[in-house]
Design a protein around this motif. Structure first.
Motif, PDB file in Angstrom:
ATOM      1  N   ALA A  37      52.038   4.905 -14.409  1.00 30.53           N
ATOM      2  CA  ALA A  37      53.174   5.433 -14.070  1.00 30.53           C
ATOM      3  C   ALA A  37      53.449   6.769 -14.080  1.00 30.53           C
ATOM      4  CB  ALA A  37      54.399   4.616 -14.957  1.00 30.53           C
TER       5      ALA A  37
ATOM      6  N   LYS B  30      55.678  16.685  -5.334  1.00 33.57           N
ATOM      7  CA  LYS B  30      55.760  16.390  -4.007  1.00 33.57           C
ATOM      8  C   LYS B  30      57.233  17.012  -3.638  1.00 33.57           C
ATOM      9  CE  LYS B  30      55.141  12.752  -0.711  1.00 33.57           C
ATOM     10  NZ  LYS B  30      55.167  11.314  -0.270  1.00 33.57           N
TER      11      LYS B  30
ATOM     12  N   ARG C 227      51.145   9.245 -13.965  1.00 33.55           N
ATOM     13  CA  ARG C 227      50.721  10.050 -12.909  1.00 33.55           C
ATOM     14  C   ARG C 227      51.194  10.047 -11.673  1.00 33.55           C
ATOM     15  NH1 ARG C 227      44.102   9.637 -12.693  1.00 33.55           N
ATOM     16  NH2 ARG C 227      43.898  10.073 -14.818  1.00 33.55           N
ATOM     17  N   LEU C 228      52.071   8.647 -11.441  1.00 32.36           N
ATOM     18  CA  LEU C 228      52.824   8.714 -10.216  1.00 32.36           C
ATOM     19  C   LEU C 228      54.031   9.595 -10.215  1.00 32.36           C
ATOM     20  CD1 LEU C 228      52.505   4.878  -9.235  1.00 32.36           C
ATOM     21  CD2 LEU C 228      51.541   6.613  -8.027  1.00 32.36           C
ATOM     22  N   ALA C 229      54.596   9.559 -11.397  1.00 30.60           N
ATOM     23  CA  ALA C 229      56.011  10.340 -11.568  1.00 30.60           C
ATOM     24  C   ALA C 229      55.444  11.647 -11.708  1.00 30.60           C
ATOM     25  CB  ALA C 229      56.388   9.957 -12.963  1.00 30.60           C
ATOM     26  N   LEU C 230      54.338  12.388 -12.065  1.00 29.43           N
ATOM     27  CA  LEU C 230      53.891  13.541 -11.918  1.00 29.43           C
ATOM     28  C   LEU C 230      53.815  14.060 -10.587  1.00 29.43           C
ATOM     29  CD1 LEU C 230      53.214  16.116 -13.759  1.00 29.43           C
ATOM     30  CD2 LEU C 230      50.936  15.399 -13.839  1.00 29.43           C
ATOM     31  N   TYR C 231      52.908  13.221  -9.721  1.00 31.30           N
ATOM     32  CA  TYR C 231      52.649  13.698  -8.562  1.00 31.30           C
ATOM     33  C   TYR C 231      54.030  13.538  -7.648  1.00 31.30           C
ATOM     34  CZ  TYR C 231      51.345  13.233  -3.646  1.00 31.30           C
ATOM     35  OH  TYR C 231      51.104  13.401  -2.202  1.00 31.30           O
ATOM     36  N   ARG C 232      54.952  12.838  -7.912  1.00 28.34           N
ATOM     37  CA  ARG C 232      56.408  12.736  -7.276  1.00 28.34           C
ATOM     38  C   ARG C 232      56.935  13.945  -7.597  1.00 28.34           C
ATOM     39  NH1 ARG C 232      58.680   7.686  -5.373  1.00 28.34           N
ATOM     40  NH2 ARG C 232      56.876   5.914  -5.386  1.00 28.34           N
TER      41      ARG C 232
ATOM     42  N   VAL D 239      47.021   7.529  -2.506  1.00 28.97           N
ATOM     43  CA  VAL D 239      47.077   7.838  -4.141  1.00 28.97           C
ATOM     44  C   VAL D 239      47.307   6.671  -4.796  1.00 28.97           C
ATOM     45  CG1 VAL D 239      48.718   9.111  -5.798  1.00 28.97           C
ATOM     46  CG2 VAL D 239      48.046  10.470  -3.723  1.00 28.97           C
TER      47      VAL D 239
END
Lengths: 198, 242
Positions: free
Chosen positions: B101, B111, B103-108, B66
């Motif tokens: 940031a 998750k 996208r990473l936050a949304l994915y986290r 990712v």
């Protein structure tokens, strides 16, 4: 009055017995409206009768428990009988859900109706296989298309709510409470960078 | 290798030396030009670390993929600034970093939501309930709109009538009888000692020409005529045998 003394029957008791019968034959939770329609009674009386049934069928008192789940009411086995139930039946719906399947399920449950490309954009990988597996298990289902000829969208099913013991999707925790947001993530990373630079 | 180890991955690249999460942070802060970073080198370092383990950590691999996908997208945008797509035109490095940031936050978050679902599923593992098809509901009646019996009879009569036979005339080949040409050639030879076959059938259709040729062969077989052709595909001359 003839013969032995008969107790005056509480009309709610009679309705409760009818509702018990309806809940026993149903394979999915029944809403108050559905119970009222089938028993041809008023919703307020149905709610009262359900309260009566819930007091009779509860953990520690009965092997059958009435639960409010997936927007309706249903009977399930008491938790103390779980081991015996496990020896009798399989549970293919919830068995062996992979990490990819759980993440896809989370996206659909929170954002549904949502399409496969939208799921893939969030997870960063194609979601075709995970979506197909979840549809096969009955945890998600098609919910129309984005537009005429657009991508198929998916939503979580009542079975999802039932399997996860949710009375509805509103019972899911807020996403913002589960993990930090983008600003927090950037701040944290920058803080780490500052410490390393120092 | 754990998920933490992905961020602690030590890199030794031409443009950067240090842990992976520092690289990520410098890119986000726009203090390192991503176009100068060898992404392949980062991948190689990760694969080397992965190879040290007996079994691959799928969670670590997933997180790494990712992150690398996001970095590659950012790098591609940096390398192709004249891209026609408006979304790319409008994206400055700060926005790109913000998007990464986000996208990473949304994915986290999802998750974490998946982890919550997993915990919930484990907590509900002792809940057993009946599963099966929905019970059969009474089939609702579908009343027909009022119908005129005469119109119904008329419609039935039309349906009961035999449909007209389809015409296959366009598929048929019409063959004239061979005898027609036998008589015709005999009549010609009674007037002339010889004639040229090609000229005689020139105005006829291909099917008629074929039948005429069969008649010619028939006359030759019975010995009524003689045939001559100077060379293949040259005109055929026909003589009376008598």
């Amino acid at each position: 009055m003839t013969g032995a003394l008969r107790l005056v029957e509480n009309p709610v008791d009679r309705l409760a017995r009818t509702l018990e019968a309806l809940l026993v034959i149903a394979s999915s939770p029944l809403s108050i409206e559905e119970l009222a329609a089938a028993s041809e009674d008023e919703t307020e009386r149905v709610e009262t009768a359900l309260g009566l049934i819930a007091s009779r069928y509860r953990e520690g008192r009965s092997g059958i428990v009435l639960e409010h789940v997936a927007g309706g009411y249903a009977f399930r086995a008491a938790r103390e009988a779980a081991e015996a139930c496990a020896r009798l039946v399989e549970r293919p719906v919830q068995r062996g859900l992979s990490q990819a399947a759980l993440e896809t399920l989370a996206v659909v449950a929170y954002l549904g109706p949502v399409s496969r490309p939208e799921i893939a954009k969030i997870r960063g990988v194609a979601a075709d296989s995970a979506v197909a597996g979840l549809v096969e298990r009955g945890l998600i289902a098609e919910a129309g298309r984005e537009s005429d000829g657009g991508a198929v969208r998916y939503r979580a099913t009542p079975l999802f709510e039932r399997v996860f013991g949710l009375s509805g999707l509103s019972e899911l925790p807020r996403l913002d409470d589960l993990a930090e947001g983008s600003e927090e993530l950037r701040s944290r990373l920058e803080e780490v960078a500052g410490r390393r630079g120092a | 290798m754990s998920a933490v180890a992905v961020r602690d991955l030590d890199l030794d690249l031409d443009s950067f030396e240090g842990p992976f999460d520092l690289l990520l942070t410098l890119v986000l802060k726009d203090e390192l030009e991503l176009a100068d970073v060898e992404v392949a080198g980062v991948v190689a370092a990760f694969v080397e670390r992965l190879a040290e383990r007996a079994s691959p950590d799928l969670e670590a691999c997933g997180e790494f993929l990712v992150l690398m996908a996001a970095l590659l997208e950012l790098k591609a945008r940096g390398l192709f600034p004249d891209e026609d797509e408006l979304a790319f035109d409008d994206l400055d490095p700060e926005e790109a970093a913000g998007e990464l940031a986000e996208r990473l936050a949304l994915y986290r978050r999802f998750k974490a939501a998946a982890a919550w679902l997993e915990e919930r599923l484990a907590a509900e593992s002792d809940r057993y309930f009946r599963l099966g098809p929905a019970p059969l509901a009474p089939v609702p009646e579908r009343p027909l709109a009022p119908q005129d019996p005469v119109a119904l009879a008329s419609a039935l009569r039309q349906l009961a009538a035999d449909p007209p036979a389809p015409s296959l005339s366009h598929l048929e080949l019409r063959f004239p009888p061979v005898s027609l040409f036998l008589d015709r050639f005999r009549a010609v030879l009674s007037r002339r000692r010889q004639f040229v076959f090609d000229r005689e059938v020139d105005s006829l259709s291909r099917v008629e020409q074929a039948v005429a040729f069969l008649a010619l062969l028939e006359l030759r077989k019975v010995g009524e005529i003689k045939l001559g052709q100077p060379a293949p595909f040259e005109p055929i001359t026909v003589w009376s045998a008598s």
